[in-house]
Scaffold this motif. Structure first.
Motif, PDB file in Angstrom:
ATOM      1  N   LEU A   1      -8.611  45.910  80.806  1.00  0.00           N
ATOM      2  CA  LEU A   1      -9.252  44.976  81.742  1.00  0.00           C
ATOM      3  C   LEU A   1     -10.496  44.343  81.127  1.00  0.00           C
ATOM      4  N   GLN A   2     -11.306  45.141  80.440  1.00  0.00           N
ATOM      5  CA  GLN A   2     -12.519  44.619  79.794  1.00  0.00           C
ATOM      6  C   GLN A   2     -12.157  43.643  78.681  1.00  0.00           C
ATOM      7  N   TYR A   3     -11.150  43.971  77.882  1.00  0.00           N
ATOM      8  CA  TYR A   3     -10.678  43.102  76.799  1.00  0.00           C
ATOM      9  C   TYR A   3     -10.265  41.746  77.357  1.00  0.00           C
TER      10      TYR A   3
ATOM     11  N   ARG B   1     -13.336  34.802  79.430  1.00  0.00           N
ATOM     12  CA  ARG B   1     -14.581  34.048  79.339  1.00  0.00           C
ATOM     13  C   ARG B   1     -14.603  33.193  78.075  1.00  0.00           C
ATOM     14  N   GLU B   2     -14.207  33.797  76.955  1.00  0.00           N
ATOM     15  CA  GLU B   2     -14.163  33.058  75.695  1.00  0.00           C
ATOM     16  C   GLU B   2     -13.181  31.903  75.784  1.00  0.00           C
ATOM     17  N   GLN B   3     -12.034  32.155  76.380  1.00  0.00           N
ATOM     18  CA  GLN B   3     -11.016  31.121  76.531  1.00  0.00           C
ATOM     19  C   GLN B   3     -11.533  29.987  77.415  1.00  0.00           C
TER      20      GLN B   3
ATOM     21  N   LEU C   1     -14.692  29.108  77.869  1.00  0.00           N
ATOM     22  CA  LEU C   1     -15.683  28.356  77.097  1.00  0.00           C
ATOM     23  C   LEU C   1     -15.011  27.458  76.067  1.00  0.00           C
ATOM     24  N   TRP C   2     -13.961  27.956  75.423  1.00  0.00           N
ATOM     25  CA  TRP C   2     -13.225  27.162  74.447  1.00  0.00           C
ATOM     26  C   TRP C   2     -12.584  25.948  75.129  1.00  0.00           C
ATOM     27  N   GLN C   3     -11.997  26.145  76.303  1.00  0.00           N
ATOM     28  CA  GLN C   3     -11.368  25.044  77.028  1.00  0.00           C
ATOM     29  C   GLN C   3     -12.405  24.007  77.468  1.00  0.00           C
ATOM     30  N   ILE C   4     -13.562  24.461  77.917  1.00  0.00           N
ATOM     31  CA  ILE C   4     -14.637  23.540  78.307  1.00  0.00           C
ATOM     32  C   ILE C   4     -15.100  22.742  77.094  1.00  0.00           C
ATOM     33  N   GLY C   5     -15.265  23.409  75.969  1.00  0.00           N
ATOM     34  CA  GLY C   5     -15.672  22.729  74.736  1.00  0.00           C
ATOM     35  C   GLY C   5     -14.666  21.666  74.325  1.00  0.00           C
ATOM     36  N   LYS C   6     -13.384  21.999  74.402  1.00  0.00           N
ATOM     37  CA  LYS C   6     -12.352  21.017  74.060  1.00  0.00           C
ATOM     38  C   LYS C   6     -12.381  19.838  75.020  1.00  0.00           C
ATOM     39  N   ALA C   7     -12.589  20.108  76.307  1.00  0.00           N
ATOM     40  CA  ALA C   7     -12.626  19.025  77.299  1.00  0.00           C
ATOM     41  C   ALA C   7     -13.795  18.087  77.034  1.00  0.00           C
ATOM     42  N   VAL C   8     -14.959  18.652  76.712  1.00  0.00           N
ATOM     43  CA  VAL C   8     -16.138  17.824  76.414  1.00  0.00           C
ATOM     44  C   VAL C   8     -15.892  16.992  75.158  1.00  0.00           C
ATOM     45  N   LEU C   9     -15.325  17.596  74.135  1.00  0.00           N
ATOM     46  CA  LEU C   9     -15.039  16.880  72.890  1.00  0.00           C
ATOM     47  C   LEU C   9     -14.043  15.742  73.124  1.00  0.00           C
ATOM     48  N   LEU C  10     -12.970  16.020  73.840  1.00  0.00           N
ATOM     49  CA  LEU C  10     -11.973  14.983  74.099  1.00  0.00           C
ATOM     50  C   LEU C  10     -12.531  13.870  74.983  1.00  0.00           C
ATOM     51  N   THR C  11     -13.368  14.223  75.937  1.00  0.00           N
ATOM     52  CA  THR C  11     -14.005  13.207  76.772  1.00  0.00           C
ATOM     53  C   THR C  11     -14.898  12.315  75.917  1.00  0.00           C
ATOM     54  N   GLY C  12     -15.661  12.922  75.018  1.00  0.00           N
ATOM     55  CA  GLY C  12     -16.512  12.144  74.112  1.00  0.00           C
ATOM     56  C   GLY C  12     -15.694  11.210  73.232  1.00  0.00           C
TER      57      GLY C  12
END
Length: 192
Positions: free
Chosen positions: A131-133, A139-141, A143-154
């Protein structure tokens, strides 16, 4: 005849003492240097006994690999981690078809617990670790998805800006050519 009785008695005691000593020695042979089962840098528990051909270190590595595979599989819920008894009387901690850990009598003896107590404890530790893993990876996933969305929007905004400026330039060039064509044309439809 009397000496046969003494010989029989001595051999009986010899078998009793060497047999129990042999059993104790075989338990000691199964004991090895403890090997830690680690997940995400955190030690969950230690394997102290070998099983068959697997050393304690090999068992720990195998358990760790299977736990990581299980934790990475989102289709197997942590609640599906169960205990089953195998044919030899050992207890298996498994999730669906994946055997994560087999608890033997030697493992329980090394921990000074019953097989049931040790199995319950290990099952709880494994479930919590999975469960902890997943929580950390989720959370990492995210953050990665948010980062990709911001990059693609830019990139999209940049392409719109670039296409808008190219569009303006195109129309500007088009109007300049049209103007040149209009200038070359004389009244009455004649060309210069």
């Amino acid at each position: 005849m009397k000496w046969y009785g003494y010989l029989l008695g001595i051999s009986f005691f010899w078998q009793c003492f060497t047999g129990s000593a042999f059993c104790m020695a075989s338990q000691e042979l199964l004991k090895e240097a403890p090997a830690a089962v680690v997940m995400d840098g955190k030690e969950l528990f230690q394997i102290k006994m070998r099983t068959g051909l697997l050393s304690a270190q090999d068992r720990a590595e195998l358990i760790q690999k299977r736990m990581e595979d299980l934790a990475a599989d989102p289709y197997i819920a942590a609640e599906e981690i169960e205990t089953e008894e195998d044919e030899s009387g050992d207890l298996e901690i498994r999730a669906r078809h994946i055997i994560l850990l087999t608890i033997t009598e030697a493992d329980a003896d090394a921990e000074n617990k019953t097989m049931e107590q040790l199995t319950e404890e290990r099952q709880s530790e494994i479930r919590d670790a999975v469960l902890q893993y997943r929580k950390v990876r989720e959370r990492e996933q995210l953050l990665w998805q948010i980062g990709k969305a911001v990059l693609l929007t830019g990139l999209f905004v940049g392409m719109l800006f670039l296409s808008g400026s190219m569009h303006r330039r195109f129309w500007q060039m088009f109007h300049e050519k049209r103007l040149l064509l209009e200038i070359r044309r004389l009244p009455g439809g004649r060309w210069l």
